[in-house]
Design an enzyme around this catalytic site. Structure first.
Site, PDB file in Angstrom:
ATOM      1  N   HIS A 122      -2.259   4.753 -23.517  1.00 24.25           N
ATOM      2  CA  HIS A 122      -1.046   5.264 -22.869  1.00 24.25           C
ATOM      3  C   HIS A 122      -0.321   4.105 -22.200  1.00 24.25           C
ATOM      4  O   HIS A 122      -0.943   3.207 -21.632  1.00 24.25           O
ATOM      5  CB  HIS A 122      -1.372   6.335 -21.824  1.00 24.25           C
ATOM      6  CG  HIS A 122      -2.155   7.484 -22.367  1.00 24.25           C
ATOM      7  ND1 HIS A 122      -1.583   8.475 -23.130  1.00 24.25           N
ATOM      8  CD2 HIS A 122      -3.468   7.796 -22.278  1.00 24.25           C
ATOM      9  CE1 HIS A 122      -2.503   9.349 -23.476  1.00 24.25           C
ATOM     10  NE2 HIS A 122      -3.660   8.958 -22.976  1.00 24.25           N
ATOM     11  N   THR A 170     -12.338  -8.227 -19.689  1.00 27.28           N
ATOM     12  CA  THR A 170     -10.887  -8.096 -19.787  1.00 27.28           C
ATOM     13  C   THR A 170     -10.216  -9.361 -20.294  1.00 27.28           C
ATOM     14  O   THR A 170      -9.018  -9.357 -20.541  1.00 27.28           O
ATOM     15  CB  THR A 170     -10.287  -7.738 -18.416  1.00 27.28           C
ATOM     16  OG1 THR A 170     -10.620  -8.779 -17.482  1.00 27.28           O
ATOM     17  CG2 THR A 170     -10.834  -6.410 -17.909  1.00 27.28           C
ATOM     18  N   ARG A 185     -17.084 -12.738 -15.805  1.00 28.79           N
ATOM     19  CA  ARG A 185     -16.866 -14.180 -15.724  1.00 28.79           C
ATOM     20  C   ARG A 185     -18.121 -14.898 -16.193  1.00 28.79           C
ATOM     21  O   ARG A 185     -19.239 -14.392 -16.036  1.00 28.79           O
ATOM     22  CB  ARG A 185     -16.547 -14.597 -14.292  1.00 28.79           C
ATOM     23  CG  ARG A 185     -15.223 -14.063 -13.760  1.00 28.79           C
ATOM     24  CD  ARG A 185     -14.960 -14.561 -12.343  1.00 28.79           C
ATOM     25  NE  ARG A 185     -13.635 -14.171 -11.876  1.00 28.79           N
ATOM     26  CZ  ARG A 185     -13.359 -13.036 -11.259  1.00 28.79           C
ATOM     27  NH1 ARG A 185     -14.334 -12.146 -11.069  1.00 28.79           N
ATOM     28  NH2 ARG A 185     -12.125 -12.770 -10.860  1.00 28.79           N
TER      29      ARG A 185
END
Length: 240
Positions: A122, A170, A185
């Site tokens: 979305h 991410t 990380r």
């Protein structure tokens, strides 16, 4: 249950039915599938959409109440693509959903409950459409994703890297790295001078491996009887 009470011949019959079910109902759901596909709890495996390809000796596992989903989606005329290499392990409860493209390299291991999706599904301001909120995912060879790892859109994870349990990826993770956290990380590098065994090493001689597993099964179940198994099913005790 404390131990497997099934007699050897029952275990053989059940394994034969599992192989038949896999050939009849699971394998045809893929656009292409290599030899040696192995699944557990096949009725809890959902394969949805086209352009799903799986290499040789893939292991796709599910369990009762913990289904596994491999899915491609068609949005605005674009059908997603999902490709798994050779010797890939997918554990119960994992969902891999492609709007554009997800590639998973050979020998990669995906632990239970992981979520891999190349789309947000979305838009930020238009909650009715995906719009541009998608980007391909590439997971390299011999990667290990820990339990409940989330991999988001546009991410590349390099060869041999490990992602710690519960991490949210991410951004790109370089090869030969150990990463963890939210967002994930790099916390350590892998020593590339050390020899590394891969899942492919388990399949150097598939026929021999199958014979060895059959001998082990026969040995472990050697004292089981049909009566003892039926009793454990219908009237279990603390010993079962």
């Amino acid at each position: 249950m404390r131990r497997d009470r099934r007699p050897y011949f029952i275990r053989r019959l059940q394994n034969g039915w599992l192989r038949f079910y896999t050939r009849k109902y699971i394998a045809p759901a893929f656009d292409a599938v290599g030899p040696g596909l192995s699944v557990t709890s096949p009725r809890d495996i959902e394969i949805w959409g086209g352009n799903i390809r799986v290499g040789a000796c893939a292991h796709i596992h599910a369990s009762r109440g913990n289904p596994t989903r491999l899915c491609t989606w068609t949005t605005d005329g674009r059908e997603g693509r999902l490709t798994l290499g050779d010797y890939v392990l997918v554990s119960p409860g994992t969902q891999i959903i492609a709007s554009e493209s997800i590639e998973i390299g050979s020998n990669t291991m995906i632990a239970s409950g992981c979520y891999i999706s190349d789309s947000d599904w979305h838009d930020t301001y238009d909650r009715t459409r995906e719009l541009g909120k998608h980007a391909p995912i590439v997971i390299g060879e011999n990667v290990w994703l820990g339990v409940r790892v989330i991999v988001g859109k546009g991410v590349t994870i390099g060869d041999n890297s490990i992602i710690g349990a519960g991490s949210v990826v991410t951004r790109d993770i370089p090869a030969n790295s150990i990463a963890a956290g939210n967002p994930a990380r790099v916390v350590r590098e892998i020593d590339t001078s050390r020899a590394m065994r891969k899942r492919a090493d388990l399949f150097n001689d598939p026929a021999l491996g199958e014979r060895d597993m059959d001998r082990l099964m026969r040995y472990l179940l050697r004292e089981n009887t049909l009566f003892g198994w039926l009793r454990s099913v219908f009237s279990p005790t603390r010993e079962d």
